[in-house]
Write an enzyme that holds these catalytic residues in place. Structure first.
Site, PDB file in Angstrom:
ATOM      1  N   ARG A  17       0.807  -1.224   0.000  1.00 21.01           N
ATOM      2  CA  ARG A  17       0.000   0.000   0.000  1.00 21.01           C
ATOM      3  C   ARG A  17       0.834   1.265   0.000  1.00 21.01           C
ATOM      4  O   ARG A  17       0.444   2.271  -0.582  1.00 21.01           O
ATOM      5  CB  ARG A  17      -0.986   0.002   1.176  1.00 21.01           C
ATOM      6  CG  ARG A  17      -2.060  -1.103   1.036  1.00 21.01           C
ATOM      7  CD  ARG A  17      -3.189  -0.959   2.039  1.00 21.01           C
ATOM      8  NE  ARG A  17      -3.946   0.261   1.834  1.00 21.01           N
ATOM      9  CZ  ARG A  17      -3.798   1.386   2.491  1.00 21.01           C
ATOM     10  NH1 ARG A  17      -2.938   1.452   3.495  1.00 21.01           N
ATOM     11  NH2 ARG A  17      -4.503   2.447   2.208  1.00 21.01           N
ATOM     12  N   CYS A  26      14.301  -5.896  -4.077  1.00 25.66           N
ATOM     13  CA  CYS A  26      15.210  -5.257  -5.032  1.00 25.66           C
ATOM     14  C   CYS A  26      14.488  -4.140  -5.759  1.00 25.66           C
ATOM     15  O   CYS A  26      14.210  -4.239  -6.958  1.00 25.66           O
ATOM     16  CB  CYS A  26      15.732  -6.289  -6.011  1.00 25.66           C
ATOM     17  SG  CYS A  26      16.562  -7.625  -5.166  1.00 25.66           S
TER      18      CYS A  26
END
Ligand code: PLP
Length: 463
Positions: free
Chosen positions: A360, A391
């Site tokens: 979110r 990553c």
């Protein structure tokens, strides 16, 4: 603030976004009851407990990251909504916020109904014993298979979302020798977000049939003609994380206008009106949500007034809170792995989860709070950014937070109000293993959704 991530953009140079609180809280050890679930407290030893379980023990037993769900709080919120709306209204929990078999059983026991929006959610609901007549099926593109299963199971309502679907549901019901209860989802030209609503131009979206141009009235006309359908009423859902009822006021006015038109044209008073969900919760101390009884009183008054003006009997009202029930009931428990001080900027605190368990922040620029929960600290406040292990430089859990300056590897942090749209939107990015949901109550804890394993991942990879 922009709503999309800019991995190399200016946000990364900002220290605090404009308008954001700058002053650190006076006591970093304090747990603001507005953002933590009901049974959360700090023990005499400084360790936070929930449902009588201390977070260090929870971390040892279940690992981190983990979603820790306060069952008493969940049930209390169900009851608050149920009691606020009373016996002549229906409360549908929006399963997309978070659904599991245990949750379905709690809802059933607390007399709530359930919204599902996919075959998977329907399967979960039925498997855990939710009576089909208390289930409503949503979605803007339900498959024929999903509709067939729902009609066959006997769900109480299908919320139809397009002209094609009206015909599709009718045909399936007729083929199965049934008459399916439906609501027509309309777009009323109102979209609400947080503290504002916009009353123009928001028919430009994929959900619902616009009231504008007579489309919704035409949908009613068609639905009333089809033997396979029992048209129960009109549905409207105007947004999410809403803090006041002014958007509902406009929506109810327009929906009741349609009900009146239907009566005048067809001599039929449709018995139901569903005003949707979207009620806000406190993610940080800046948010000030309304209590269920305030919302119930306001919505009932609005609908009663509008119906009075239109000379209509007051229809049965339903609402569909998801976030407002489950959101505040859980926190995510993380362990700190590394800290990185960037002088003059902030300290990056990396935890063992991230955007795979809470998308979110990256997706909606959502604000969260965070606290050190495995001990108290008297260290100075330190401007921090809590980031995950993925990553991706946009892998942020809490963009701006104050944590004690001595936060170190091995400390446990908790991010409150992660019960809604976190586990349900979790991903396997970087082949992360989705965290478990652990329900706590009265000094006991049990896993209701287990942690994913590498075997789970490899099982899907057929080589
Ligand atoms: C998402 C949704 C809800 C629930 O929204 P919350 O913000 O979780 O309350 C209710 N009804 C419909 C139709 C929805 O799409």
């Amino acid at each position: 603030m922009s709503r999309s991530a800019h991995p190399a953009g200016p946000r990364y140079a900002d220290v605090l976004p404009e308008g954001h609180y700058v002053a650190p809280p006076t006591d970093l050890n304090e747990l603001d009851p507005r953002v933590w679930s009901r049974t959360v407290a700090r023990g005499d030893d400084g360790v936070v407990t929930v449902g009588g379980m201390d977070v260090k023990r929870l971390a040892e037993e279940f690992g981190t990251p983990a979603y820790i769900l306060d069952e008493d709080d969940f049930r209390a919120r169900c009851r608050a909504w149920r009691d606020a709306f009373g016996p002549d209204a229906d409360v549908f929990y929006a399963g997309k916020a978070f659904l599991s078999r245990a949750v379905v059983r709690w809802l059933h026991e607390e007399n709530l109904n359930l919204d599902v929006c996919s075959g998977g959610e329907l399967a979960t609901a039925l498997d855990a014993g939710m009576p089909a007549e208390r289930i409503a099926l949503h979605g803007n593109n339900k498959s024929t298979d999903e509709i067939t299963r729902a009609v066959d199971a006997g769900v109480g309502r299908i919320v139809v979302d397009s002209f094609q679907e009206i015909v599709r549901v009718a045909h399936i019901a007729e083929r199965l020798g049934k008459r399916q209860g439906v609501l027509i989802r309309v777009t009323v030209g109102v979209e609400a977000h947080t503290h504002e609503f916009i009353a123009t131009a928001h028919e430009d979206q994929k959900f619902g049939i616009p009231l504008a141009g007579g489309q919704a009235a035409e949908a009613v006309r068609r639905a009333l003609k089809l033997d396979g359908l029992e048209l129960l009423g009109i549905h409207s859902h105007i947004g999410s994380q809403i803090f006041d009822t002014s958007g509902f006021e406009v929506a109810a006015h327009r929906v009741v206008g349609l009900l009146r038109q239907v009566r005048d044209e067809h001599g039929v008073e449709l018995p139901e009106i569903d005003l949707g969900g979207g009620l806000g919760i406190a993610y940080t101390a800046d948010d000030d949500p309304r209590e269920p009884h305030e919302i119930a009183v306001a919505l009932r008054e609005i609908v009663t007034r509008e119906c009075g003006a239109a000379g209509l009997a007051v229809p049965r009202i339903s609402v569909e809170p998801g976030r407002a029930i489950v959101g505040p009931t859980a926190f995510t428990l993380y362990e700190v792995g590394t800290t990185k001080e960037l002088p003059g900027l902030r300290t990056y605190v990396s935890v063992d989860g991230g955007m795979s368990d809470n998308i979110r922040t990256a997706l909606y620029d959502a604000d969260y709070s965070v606290a050190l929960v495995s001990r108290v600290s008297t260290a100075e406040p330190m401007l921090s950014r809590v980031v995950g292990k993925h990553c991706e430089s946009g892998d942020i859990v809490v963009r701006d937070a104050f944590l004690p300056a001595d936060v170190a590897p091995g400390d446990l942090l908790a991010v409150p109000a992660t019960g809604a749209y976190c586990r349900s939107m979790a991903s396997n990015y970087n082949h992360a293993l989705r965290p478990p949901v652990v329900a706590v109550r009265d000094g006991g804890a049990r896993v209701i959704v287990r942690r994913e394993t590498e075997e789970d991942l490899l099982r899907l990879d057929v080589g």
